[in-house]
Design a protein around this motif. Structure first.
Motif, PDB file in Angstrom:
ATOM      1  N   ALA A  13     -63.448 -43.967  72.270  1.00 52.76           N
ATOM      2  CA  ALA A  13     -62.112 -43.601  72.568  1.00 52.76           C
ATOM      3  C   ALA A  13     -61.091 -44.656  73.398  1.00 52.76           C
ATOM      4  CB  ALA A  13     -62.458 -42.260  73.396  1.00 52.76           C
ATOM      5  N   PHE A  14     -62.058 -45.432  74.221  1.00 54.05           N
ATOM      6  CA  PHE A  14     -61.050 -46.529  74.965  1.00 54.05           C
ATOM      7  C   PHE A  14     -61.214 -47.863  74.774  1.00 54.05           C
ATOM      8  CE2 PHE A  14     -62.827 -42.925  77.866  1.00 54.05           C
ATOM      9  CZ  PHE A  14     -61.544 -42.410  78.468  1.00 54.05           C
ATOM     10  N   ALA A  15     -60.169 -48.289  75.076  1.00 49.09           N
ATOM     11  CA  ALA A  15     -60.167 -49.553  74.742  1.00 49.09           C
ATOM     12  C   ALA A  15     -61.244 -50.582  75.517  1.00 49.09           C
ATOM     13  CB  ALA A  15     -58.798 -50.307  75.225  1.00 49.09           C
ATOM     14  N   GLU A  16     -61.295 -51.719  75.024  1.00 48.90           N
ATOM     15  CA  GLU A  16     -62.531 -52.652  75.862  1.00 48.90           C
ATOM     16  C   GLU A  16     -62.480 -52.668  77.154  1.00 48.90           C
ATOM     17  OE1 GLU A  16     -65.093 -56.972  74.847  1.00 48.90           O
ATOM     18  OE2 GLU A  16     -63.080 -56.258  73.918  1.00 48.90           O
ATOM     19  N   ASP A  17     -63.323 -52.221  77.876  1.00 51.49           N
ATOM     20  CA  ASP A  17     -63.317 -52.638  79.237  1.00 51.49           C
ATOM     21  C   ASP A  17     -62.391 -51.458  80.000  1.00 51.49           C
ATOM     22  OD1 ASP A  17     -65.596 -54.420  79.234  1.00 51.49           O
ATOM     23  OD2 ASP A  17     -63.975 -56.183  79.250  1.00 51.49           O
ATOM     24  N   ALA A  18     -62.133 -50.424  79.229  1.00 46.47           N
ATOM     25  CA  ALA A  18     -61.093 -49.619  80.000  1.00 46.47           C
ATOM     26  C   ALA A  18     -61.829 -48.253  80.542  1.00 46.47           C
ATOM     27  CB  ALA A  18     -59.954 -49.367  78.908  1.00 46.47           C
ATOM     28  N   CYS A  19     -63.005 -48.141  80.584  1.00 45.40           N
ATOM     29  CA  CYS A  19     -63.582 -47.363  81.020  1.00 45.40           C
ATOM     30  C   CYS A  19     -64.853 -47.674  81.956  1.00 45.40           C
ATOM     31  CB  CYS A  19     -63.907 -46.194  80.234  1.00 45.40           C
ATOM     32  SG  CYS A  19     -64.821 -44.560  81.065  1.00 45.40           S
ATOM     33  N   ASP A  20     -65.063 -47.525  83.494  1.00 41.42           N
ATOM     34  CA  ASP A  20     -66.319 -47.894  84.144  1.00 41.42           C
ATOM     35  C   ASP A  20     -67.409 -46.960  83.658  1.00 41.42           C
ATOM     36  OD1 ASP A  20     -65.064 -49.829  85.335  1.00 41.42           O
ATOM     37  OD2 ASP A  20     -64.883 -48.933  87.189  1.00 41.42           O
ATOM     38  N   GLN A  21     -68.473 -47.334  83.850  1.00 41.87           N
ATOM     39  CA  GLN A  21     -69.890 -46.713  83.588  1.00 41.87           C
ATOM     40  C   GLN A  21     -69.976 -45.806  84.765  1.00 41.87           C
ATOM     41  OE1 GLN A  21     -72.316 -46.820  81.233  1.00 41.87           O
ATOM     42  NE2 GLN A  21     -70.602 -47.945  80.215  1.00 41.87           N
ATOM     43  N   SER A  22     -69.281 -45.888  85.802  1.00 49.78           N
ATOM     44  CA  SER A  22     -69.366 -44.937  87.122  1.00 49.78           C
ATOM     45  C   SER A  22     -68.493 -43.915  86.690  1.00 49.78           C
ATOM     46  CB  SER A  22     -68.965 -45.538  88.152  1.00 49.78           C
ATOM     47  OG  SER A  22     -67.420 -46.058  88.240  1.00 49.78           O
ATOM     48  N   ALA A  23     -67.187 -43.804  85.760  1.00 47.70           N
ATOM     49  CA  ALA A  23     -66.546 -42.770  85.582  1.00 47.70           C
ATOM     50  C   ALA A  23     -67.359 -41.933  84.421  1.00 47.70           C
ATOM     51  CB  ALA A  23     -64.994 -43.002  84.892  1.00 47.70           C
ATOM     52  N   ILE A  24     -67.980 -42.420  83.710  1.00 51.85           N
ATOM     53  CA  ILE A  24     -68.870 -41.704  82.593  1.00 51.85           C
ATOM     54  C   ILE A  24     -70.073 -40.968  83.395  1.00 51.85           C
ATOM     55  CG2 ILE A  24     -70.429 -41.903  80.976  1.00 51.85           C
ATOM     56  CD1 ILE A  24     -68.902 -44.243  79.789  1.00 51.85           C
ATOM     57  N   ARG A  25     -70.780 -41.546  84.347  1.00 50.63           N
ATOM     58  CA  ARG A  25     -71.835 -40.980  85.148  1.00 50.63           C
ATOM     59  C   ARG A  25     -71.130 -39.894  85.835  1.00 50.63           C
ATOM     60  NH1 ARG A  25     -73.345 -46.192  85.776  1.00 50.63           N
ATOM     61  NH2 ARG A  25     -72.182 -46.534  87.925  1.00 50.63           N
ATOM     62  N   ARG A  26     -70.032 -40.221  86.639  1.00 51.73           N
ATOM     63  CA  ARG A  26     -69.286 -38.964  87.621  1.00 51.73           C
ATOM     64  C   ARG A  26     -68.949 -37.524  86.546  1.00 51.73           C
ATOM     65  NH1 ARG A  26     -64.912 -38.958  92.335  1.00 51.73           N
ATOM     66  NH2 ARG A  26     -65.490 -36.836  93.034  1.00 51.73           N
ATOM     67  N   ALA A  27     -68.240 -38.009  85.425  1.00 57.23           N
ATOM     68  CA  ALA A  27     -67.975 -36.917  84.482  1.00 57.23           C
ATOM     69  C   ALA A  27     -69.253 -35.868  83.925  1.00 57.23           C
ATOM     70  CB  ALA A  27     -67.169 -37.358  83.297  1.00 57.23           C
ATOM     71  N   ALA A  28     -70.214 -36.629  83.712  1.00 55.85           N
ATOM     72  CA  ALA A  28     -71.384 -36.272  83.191  1.00 55.85           C
ATOM     73  C   ALA A  28     -72.174 -35.279  84.443  1.00 55.85           C
ATOM     74  CB  ALA A  28     -72.384 -37.284  82.723  1.00 55.85           C
ATOM     75  N   ALA A  29     -71.961 -35.817  85.552  1.00 56.52           N
ATOM     76  CA  ALA A  29     -72.804 -35.055  86.667  1.00 56.52           C
ATOM     77  C   ALA A  29     -71.783 -33.968  87.159  1.00 56.52           C
ATOM     78  CB  ALA A  29     -72.604 -36.205  87.986  1.00 56.52           C
ATOM     79  N   LEU A  30     -70.484 -33.959  87.080  1.00 50.37           N
ATOM     80  CA  LEU A  30     -69.857 -32.869  87.711  1.00 50.37           C
ATOM     81  C   LEU A  30     -69.864 -31.705  86.432  1.00 50.37           C
ATOM     82  CD1 LEU A  30     -66.278 -34.620  88.795  1.00 50.37           C
ATOM     83  CD2 LEU A  30     -68.309 -33.519  90.057  1.00 50.37           C
ATOM     84  N   ALA A  31     -69.743 -31.979  85.159  1.00 54.07           N
ATOM     85  CA  ALA A  31     -69.980 -31.132  84.222  1.00 54.07           C
ATOM     86  C   ALA A  31     -71.327 -30.435  84.202  1.00 54.07           C
ATOM     87  CB  ALA A  31     -69.680 -31.482  82.867  1.00 54.07           C
ATOM     88  N   ALA A  32     -72.395 -31.371  84.382  1.00 58.18           N
ATOM     89  CA  ALA A  32     -73.837 -30.750  84.458  1.00 58.18           C
ATOM     90  C   ALA A  32     -74.009 -29.810  85.704  1.00 58.18           C
ATOM     91  CB  ALA A  32     -74.952 -32.003  84.627  1.00 58.18           C
ATOM     92  N   GLN A  33     -73.314 -30.139  86.900  1.00 61.39           N
ATOM     93  CA  GLN A  33     -73.546 -29.124  87.952  1.00 61.39           C
ATOM     94  C   GLN A  33     -72.648 -28.043  87.846  1.00 61.39           C
ATOM     95  OE1 GLN A  33     -71.817 -31.620  90.957  1.00 61.39           O
ATOM     96  NE2 GLN A  33     -73.300 -33.133  91.055  1.00 61.39           N
ATOM     97  N   ASP A  34     -71.593 -27.857  87.031  1.00 68.34           N
ATOM     98  CA  ASP A  34     -71.008 -26.568  86.820  1.00 68.34           C
ATOM     99  C   ASP A  34     -71.540 -25.649  85.689  1.00 68.34           C
ATOM    100  OD1 ASP A  34     -68.812 -24.945  86.610  1.00 68.34           O
ATOM    101  OD2 ASP A  34     -67.345 -26.045  86.040  1.00 68.34           O
ATOM    102  N   MET A  35     -71.253 -26.175  84.455  1.00 67.32           N
ATOM    103  CA  MET A  35     -71.941 -25.432  83.389  1.00 67.32           C
ATOM    104  C   MET A  35     -72.565 -25.926  82.333  1.00 67.32           C
ATOM    105  SD  MET A  35     -70.045 -22.258  83.768  1.00 67.32           S
ATOM    106  CE  MET A  35     -70.027 -21.294  82.147  1.00 67.32           C
ATOM    107  N   GLY A  36     -72.849 -27.283  82.484  1.00 70.16           N
ATOM    108  CA  GLY A  36     -73.600 -27.947  81.475  1.00 70.16           C
ATOM    109  C   GLY A  36     -72.975 -27.955  80.122  1.00 70.16           C
ATOM    110  N   ASN A  37     -71.516 -28.102  80.340  1.00 74.21           N
ATOM    111  CA  ASN A  37     -70.598 -27.835  79.191  1.00 74.21           C
ATOM    112  C   ASN A  37     -70.160 -29.321  78.717  1.00 74.21           C
ATOM    113  OD1 ASN A  37     -68.187 -27.351  77.546  1.00 74.21           O
ATOM    114  ND2 ASN A  37     -68.047 -25.500  78.648  1.00 74.21           N
TER     115      ASN A  37
END
Length: 398
Positions: free
Chosen positions: A227-251
């Motif tokens: 989805a993103f251009a090269e180097d346009a998304c930090d690994q920390s952003a991926i980890r946070r999105a995964a963590a927030l969704a897992a804490q909520d509904m696992g969705n």
């Protein structure tokens, strides 16, 4: 003033469609066990035998529909290489807000010859629709897999799930074979079916559990690379999105939405890269959108009840008993052009379901011998979101 769109640049996204709900991935990640169960359940189709019935259970956003699409496409591809397999037809219907007659009529109209008139909306009954369905199935022959999404929202699901699996055994069809695939967001849906339906279905049950943070991280990493251009998304952003969704509904849908909206926030700020701060900023917008989608997924009378309680909450009249809800609900349903449910008991059943799904808070009251024991209800979400969502839904129905 110049063109307001002049000079706009997209420095973040390479293929934004990958982060939309309509996107169907070529490979399904983190659902290997469910795919394996599905594969064995439908293997008889390859050998010209009557397919098993399958029921999928799990909350929204856990991959049920995506896995079904993936499996059916793979099955269709394999069938075309097998001499012993009959021609395969798949029919997909969303049952939310529909009656059995509406569902069967829709099936009939997908099977009719191109030059035939559609099956009428009025003047004939459900039995007539089933008769026409059986005639069209036998005319075409082959194997027919019927996918009923949100089957738990179908009015009188017992009739549909009793008739179709027994059609061949009862002599209604001889040239065709039918298999049922039901998709339900309600884990307890099967308990609501009559004993004769349960005996008839003899289905394979596949349960989809919530994703954990690691699983969501794997899914998001795959989507982000596309989805993103090269180097346009930090690994920390991926980890946070995964963590927030897992804490909520696992969705997974929520996690992917967080990543997409985080990218939109970054783009608006003219940033070169999506960071975990952008994901945090996206959280409120995604939660609001998710609640709106969950409201839309409920039956029309569930929506009317939520709208009723929202109005009562705006008037500072909650928590409120079911009788008061019922009185105002009748006006809400009538104003929307629908006949309201006719008994207080039916409203209480809907209130119980909405409480179980997390839309409502329920308070038990006990006033002893004088007042007895009863429940009061209030929304467990923002009343403005309910009213705003219902307004949008009604505007699209006009």
């Amino acid at each position: 003033m110049g063109n307001p769109f002049g000079g706009m640049m997209d420095t973040i996204f390479a293929d934004k469609e990958v982060l939309t709900e309509s996107y169907q991935p070529e490979t399904i990640l983190e659902r290997e066990a469910e795919i394996e169960e599905y594969r064995y359940a439908l293997q008889d189709v390859l050998f010209g035998r009557e397919p098993e019935n399958v029921m999928l259970y799990g909350k929204a956003g856990l991959g049920k529909t995506a896995v079904t699409t993936y499996i059916l496409e793979a099955l269709q591809t394999e069938v075309e290489t097998r001499d012993e397999a009959d021609e395969l037809y798949t029919h997909e219907i969303n049952c939310n807000g529909k009656t059995v007659f509406m569902v069967v009529r829709q099936l009939v109209n997908t099977l009719l010859p191109a030059n035939a008139s559609e099956f009428p909306k009025r003047g004939l009954g459900t039995g007539d629709a089933f008769t026409e369905l059986y005639e069209q199935l036998d005319r075409l022959g082959g194997t027919h897999l019927m996918v009923f999404d949100e089957i738990d929202h179908l009015d009188d699901a017992d009739t549909l799930l009793y008739e179709l699996p027994r059609a061949r055994a009862n002599g209604h069809i001889t040239n065709a074979q039918v298999g049922i695939i039901g998709i339900s967001n309600n884990y307890t849906f099967r308990t609501s079916l009559s004993p004769k339906v349960k005996d008839t279905l003899m289905e394979t049950e596949i349960s989809f559990s919530p994703y954990n943070a690691n699983e969501l991280g794997t899914i998001l990493q795959d989507r982000a690379e596309q989805a993103f251009a090269e180097d346009a998304c930090d690994q920390s952003a991926i980890r946070r999105a995964a963590a927030l969704a897992a804490q909520d509904m696992g969705n997974a849908r929520q996690a992917i939405d967080l990543l997409r909206v985080g990218g939109e926030v970054a783009l608006r700020e003219e940033a070169d890269c999506v960071t975990d701060d952008h994901i945090g900023a996206a959280r409120e917008r995604v939660q609001r959108g998710r609640l709106q989608n969950r409201i839309r997924e409920q039956t029309i009378h569930d929506q009317y009840i939520l709208e009723t309680i929202a109005y009562l909450e705006e008037g500072d009249e909650t928590p409120v008993r079911s009788k008061e809800i019922y009185d105002l609900y009748q006006d809400v349903a009538a104003e929307c052009g629908d006949d309201p449910l006719t008994t207080l008991k039916s409203i209480q059943d809907h209130l119980s379901d909405l409480h179980m799904l997390g839309f409502l808070q329920r308070f038990e009251r006990n006033e002893g011998l004088s007042g007895g024991q009863y429940y009061e209800y209030e929304l467990d979400l923002n009343a403005d979101i309910v009213i705003e969502t219902r307004k949008t839904i009604e505007e699209t129905r006009l």
